[in-house]
Motif scaffolding. Structure first.
Motif, PDB file in Angstrom:
ATOM      1  N   GLY A  83      38.259 -12.873 -47.011  1.00  0.00           N
ATOM      2  CA  GLY A  83      36.935 -12.357 -46.699  1.00  0.00           C
ATOM      3  C   GLY A  83      36.733 -12.308 -45.190  1.00  0.00           C
ATOM      4  N   TRP A 112      32.649 -10.950 -49.064  1.00  0.00           N
ATOM      5  CA  TRP A 112      33.737 -10.795 -50.008  1.00  0.00           C
ATOM      6  C   TRP A 112      33.889  -9.312 -50.297  1.00  0.00           C
ATOM      7  N   SER A 119      31.453  -4.354 -49.811  1.00  0.00           N
ATOM      8  CA  SER A 119      31.516  -5.812 -49.718  1.00  0.00           C
ATOM      9  C   SER A 119      30.132  -6.413 -49.900  1.00  0.00           C
TER      10      SER A 119
END
Length: 193
Positions: A83, A112, A119
């Motif tokens: 991430g 993430w 994301s």
């Protein structure tokens, strides 16, 4: 929020960051500290305009539109093994008739990847709020936030949606409102560079 609880929160965040740093160094799990000072670092900068809906917890104003700017980049201090941590700097302006507030916020988010271009991020933040009430007091207030964001990036195009709750110091605003806690949900459109 009192000044004591705000100071305690900031101190707790610093202690937690130090503990995470020490734990990651011990376990050597791929954390990179100070990535901005290492060759090949890419800040992945983004500048966006924001438009949203701010709902203050006060009798001085009703929920209304909020406009702002957001500048974000990959964290120059910490890079997790998976991430990304992104630092988000937000400037928001809210105006409801004779009552105005302006917030300046630093909202780091841990992101993430859901897909190559999409994301989701979550995290805390801290900020400063300037108030302008039509009657009574208009104090400046320290604040803490917690928020969630969904970001879409493709090439130079950026779009996102975010929401956060903000707790402020518990000082008198106007005549009898205590503090200025508020919700803000916003749409974001901008450029990646």
């Amino acid at each position: 929020m009192t000044k004591t609880s705000l100071s305690t929160g900031i101190l707790a965040a610093c202690v937690m960051a130090t503990a995470l740093h020490a734990q990651a160094e011990q376990q050597n799990e791929g954390w990179v500290f100070g990535p901005a000072f290492k060759p090949g670092w890419d800040g992945k900068y983004t500048l966006a305009v924001t438009a949203g809906y701010l709902d203050p917890d006060t009798s001085l104003a009703s929920a209304n539109a909020s406009l702002g700017l957001q500048f974000s980049l990959n964290c120059p201090w910490f890079q997790p093994p998976q991430g990304a941590i992104r630092q988000q700097f937000n400037l928001n302006r809210f105006d409801d008739g004779d009552f105005q507030l302006t917030t300046l916020e630093i909202n780091p988010r841990y992101y993430w990847d859901l897909s190559p271009n999409l994301s989701v991020g979550a995290g805390p933040g801290f900020g400063y709020v300037w108030t302008d009430a039509p009657v009574g007091q208009s104090p400046d207030l320290w604040a803490l936030q917690a928020g969630l964001d969904l970001d879409y990036r493709v090439g130079g195009f950026y779009a996102g949606i975010g929401t956060r709750y903000q707790w402020t110091e518990n000082e008198t605003v106007g005549v009898d409102s205590k503090g200025l806690d508020n919700w803000l949900t916003m749409l974001k459109v901008g450029v990646n560079f």
